[in-house]
Design a protein around this motif. Sequence first.
Motif, PDB file in Angstrom:
ATOM      1  N   LEU A  48       0.801  -1.322  -0.114  1.00 28.73           N
ATOM      2  CA  LEU A  48      -0.026  -0.165   0.445  1.00 28.73           C
ATOM      3  C   LEU A  48       0.869   1.759  -0.040  1.00 28.73           C
ATOM      4  CD1 LEU A  48      -2.900  -1.341   3.000  1.00 28.73           C
ATOM      5  CD2 LEU A  48      -2.203  -1.844   0.365  1.00 28.73           C
ATOM      6  N   LEU A  49       1.691   1.731  -0.930  1.00 26.77           N
ATOM      7  CA  LEU A  49       2.872   2.275  -1.146  1.00 26.77           C
ATOM      8  C   LEU A  49       3.045   3.106  -2.782  1.00 26.77           C
ATOM      9  CD1 LEU A  49       5.688   0.107  -0.453  1.00 26.77           C
ATOM     10  CD2 LEU A  49       5.160   1.301   1.151  1.00 26.77           C
ATOM     11  N   PRO A  50       2.592   4.632  -2.308  1.00 24.72           N
ATOM     12  CA  PRO A  50       2.661   5.451  -3.750  1.00 24.72           C
ATOM     13  C   PRO A  50       4.056   4.840  -4.955  1.00 24.72           C
ATOM     14  CG  PRO A  50       4.199   6.587  -2.154  1.00 24.72           C
ATOM     15  CD  PRO A  50       3.208   5.671  -1.739  1.00 24.72           C
ATOM     16  N   ALA A  51       4.440   5.576  -6.169  1.00 27.08           N
ATOM     17  CA  ALA A  51       5.591   5.516  -6.457  1.00 27.08           C
ATOM     18  C   ALA A  51       6.488   6.317  -5.413  1.00 27.08           C
ATOM     19  CB  ALA A  51       5.039   6.127  -7.695  1.00 27.08           C
ATOM     20  N   HIS A  52       7.525   5.497  -5.462  1.00 26.37           N
ATOM     21  CA  HIS A  52       8.486   6.257  -4.054  1.00 26.37           C
ATOM     22  C   HIS A  52       9.472   5.288  -4.385  1.00 26.37           C
ATOM     23  CE1 HIS A  52      10.553   6.885  -0.775  1.00 26.37           C
ATOM     24  NE2 HIS A  52      10.021   8.187  -0.159  1.00 26.37           N
ATOM     25  N   TRP A  53      10.858   5.722  -4.254  1.00 26.22           N
ATOM     26  CA  TRP A  53      12.293   4.169  -4.753  1.00 26.22           C
ATOM     27  C   TRP A  53      12.116   3.604  -3.279  1.00 26.22           C
ATOM     28  CZ3 TRP A  53      15.698   3.244  -0.634  1.00 26.22           C
ATOM     29  CH2 TRP A  53      15.828   4.221   0.535  1.00 26.22           C
ATOM     30  N   GLN A  54      11.501   3.605  -2.550  1.00 30.22           N
ATOM     31  CA  GLN A  54      11.977   2.829  -1.508  1.00 30.22           C
ATOM     32  C   GLN A  54      10.500   1.356  -2.182  1.00 30.22           C
ATOM     33  OE1 GLN A  54      10.486   4.598   2.454  1.00 30.22           O
ATOM     34  NE2 GLN A  54      12.365   4.070   3.103  1.00 30.22           N
ATOM     35  N   THR A  55       9.449   1.523  -2.441  1.00 38.60           N
ATOM     36  CA  THR A  55       8.376   0.504  -3.186  1.00 38.60           C
ATOM     37  C   THR A  55       9.254  -0.202  -4.849  1.00 38.60           C
ATOM     38  OG1 THR A  55       6.641   2.434  -2.654  1.00 38.60           O
ATOM     39  CG2 THR A  55       6.164   0.706  -4.410  1.00 38.60           C
ATOM     40  N   ALA A  56       9.865   0.450  -4.985  1.00 36.74           N
ATOM     41  CA  ALA A  56      10.466  -0.113  -5.726  1.00 36.74           C
ATOM     42  C   ALA A  56      11.349  -0.986  -5.723  1.00 36.74           C
ATOM     43  CB  ALA A  56      11.683   0.977  -6.636  1.00 36.74           C
ATOM     44  N   VAL A  57      12.062  -0.528  -4.119  1.00 37.44           N
ATOM     45  CA  VAL A  57      13.091  -1.592  -3.524  1.00 37.44           C
ATOM     46  C   VAL A  57      11.774  -2.900  -3.375  1.00 37.44           C
ATOM     47  CG1 VAL A  57      14.091  -2.059  -1.225  1.00 37.44           C
ATOM     48  CG2 VAL A  57      14.903   0.162  -2.745  1.00 37.44           C
ATOM     49  N   TRP A  58      11.327  -2.720  -2.495  1.00 36.97           N
ATOM     50  CA  TRP A  58      10.072  -3.591  -2.559  1.00 36.97           C
ATOM     51  C   TRP A  58       9.340  -4.711  -3.333  1.00 36.97           C
ATOM     52  CZ3 TRP A  58       8.374  -5.840   2.610  1.00 36.97           C
ATOM     53  CH2 TRP A  58       9.089  -5.206   4.122  1.00 36.97           C
ATOM     54  N   LEU A  59       9.527  -4.218  -3.831  1.00 34.97           N
ATOM     55  CA  LEU A  59       9.064  -5.229  -5.524  1.00 34.97           C
ATOM     56  C   LEU A  59      10.302  -5.553  -5.675  1.00 34.97           C
ATOM     57  CD1 LEU A  59       7.320  -1.865  -7.553  1.00 34.97           C
ATOM     58  CD2 LEU A  59       6.173  -4.154  -6.604  1.00 34.97           C
ATOM     59  N   LEU A  60      11.249  -5.272  -5.422  1.00 33.66           N
ATOM     60  CA  LEU A  60      12.697  -6.035  -6.482  1.00 33.66           C
ATOM     61  C   LEU A  60      12.481  -6.957  -5.214  1.00 33.66           C
ATOM     62  CD1 LEU A  60      13.970  -6.080  -8.469  1.00 33.66           C
ATOM     63  CD2 LEU A  60      12.320  -3.785  -8.161  1.00 33.66           C
ATOM     64  N   ALA A  61      12.384  -6.829  -3.966  1.00 36.31           N
ATOM     65  CA  ALA A  61      12.648  -7.668  -2.532  1.00 36.31           C
ATOM     66  C   ALA A  61      11.594  -8.986  -2.518  1.00 36.31           C
ATOM     67  CB  ALA A  61      13.043  -6.991  -1.297  1.00 36.31           C
ATOM     68  N   CYS A  62      10.653  -8.542  -2.762  1.00 36.70           N
ATOM     69  CA  CYS A  62       9.531  -9.683  -2.758  1.00 36.70           C
ATOM     70  C   CYS A  62       9.361 -10.514  -4.293  1.00 36.70           C
ATOM     71  CB  CYS A  62       8.107  -9.124  -3.351  1.00 36.70           C
ATOM     72  SG  CYS A  62       7.666  -8.289  -2.533  1.00 36.70           S
ATOM     73  N   SER A  63      10.245 -10.306  -5.311  1.00 36.03           N
ATOM     74  CA  SER A  63      10.695 -11.009  -6.570  1.00 36.03           C
ATOM     75  C   SER A  63      11.797 -11.861  -5.552  1.00 36.03           C
ATOM     76  CB  SER A  63      11.175  -9.843  -7.548  1.00 36.03           C
ATOM     77  OG  SER A  63      11.826 -10.742  -8.398  1.00 36.03           O
ATOM     78  N   SER A  64      12.918 -11.505  -5.286  1.00 37.76           N
ATOM     79  CA  SER A  64      13.534 -11.922  -4.428  1.00 37.76           C
ATOM     80  C   SER A  64      13.855 -13.241  -3.559  1.00 37.76           C
ATOM     81  CB  SER A  64      15.131 -10.756  -3.624  1.00 37.76           C
ATOM     82  OG  SER A  64      15.591  -9.933  -4.281  1.00 37.76           O
ATOM     83  N   VAL A  65      12.394 -13.059  -2.840  1.00 39.24           N
ATOM     84  CA  VAL A  65      12.011 -14.389  -2.317  1.00 39.24           C
ATOM     85  C   VAL A  65      11.095 -14.768  -2.732  1.00 39.24           C
ATOM     86  CG1 VAL A  65      10.517 -14.844   0.165  1.00 39.24           C
ATOM     87  CG2 VAL A  65      12.455 -12.524  -0.093  1.00 39.24           C
ATOM     88  N   GLY A  66      10.639 -14.932  -3.831  1.00 38.54           N
ATOM     89  CA  GLY A  66       9.840 -15.459  -4.522  1.00 38.54           C
ATOM     90  C   GLY A  66       7.478 -15.010  -4.521  1.00 38.54           C
ATOM     91  N   ALA A  67       7.690 -14.291  -3.868  1.00 33.02           N
ATOM     92  CA  ALA A  67       6.257 -13.774  -2.817  1.00 33.02           C
ATOM     93  C   ALA A  67       6.056 -13.100  -3.982  1.00 33.02           C
ATOM     94  CB  ALA A  67       6.338 -12.610  -1.676  1.00 33.02           C
ATOM     95  N   VAL A  68       4.394 -12.934  -3.535  1.00 34.19           N
ATOM     96  CA  VAL A  68       3.424 -11.800  -4.942  1.00 34.19           C
ATOM     97  C   VAL A  68       2.942 -10.451  -4.833  1.00 34.19           C
ATOM     98  CG1 VAL A  68       1.283 -12.265  -5.930  1.00 34.19           C
ATOM     99  CG2 VAL A  68       2.575 -14.151  -5.538  1.00 34.19           C
TER     100      VAL A  68
END
Length: 251
Positions: A69-89
Amino acid sequence: MNATDRTPAGLLRSALVADAGRPLVTFYDDATGERVELSVATFANWVAKTANLLQGELSVAPGDRVALLLPAHWQTAVWLLACSSVGAVADVSGDAAAADVVVSGPDTLEEARACRGERVALALRPLGGRFPQVPEGFMDYAAEVPGQGDQFAPFAPVDPEEPALIVAGAEFSAAEVVERALADAPDLDLTGPGSRLLSGLPYDTWAGLSAGLYAPLAAGGSVVLCRNLDKLPADALAQRIDAERVTASRH
């Protein structure tokens, strides 16, 4: 990217090998005057720390749903790639009540309380600052992430064919995210290394996520991600495009 890159996290690993020192995400918030520039190496370090937080502290496993539940932000981009790293949706603007973990900005905390699992709050303050007072029932991301490891290794392999992203009601596997990002790159005028796309689009649609993160990453380029761009005068935008050496823009 390499031919074997079939997840967004794989694209980031290839970017590290190709040129770790180049800019990847430059973020502006035109409501606060904030500007942050993250090289590939710095961005990847934030991703590794956040992935370790997800996997180690929050017990997130492949297939678990993380509502962002985040806006367009550099930290949101970090979370998107972190989820990908773990395999989370990564469920962008998703239903907190249906999520295993929720990650909330300061404006969506009440909505995020519907999550019965772990709750993480981001203050979204300049320089990744903490909340002056931690919201009740939440972990303060800025307080927890610095102590996480700088290297990440998933406990289980990430399957590129499994669900990885939900946005605007559409679900994509990790491989589909990469394929769509690559397909979008020419239409976004991302022609390869050195391409620099300015995006003022929100992150609540595929178009916004692609322009604001995935397509520049897939093309070997970079993004100038602008929040609250409507507060910037037109002449100032032209100056930014020139100063940041932007080669294309979407806003």
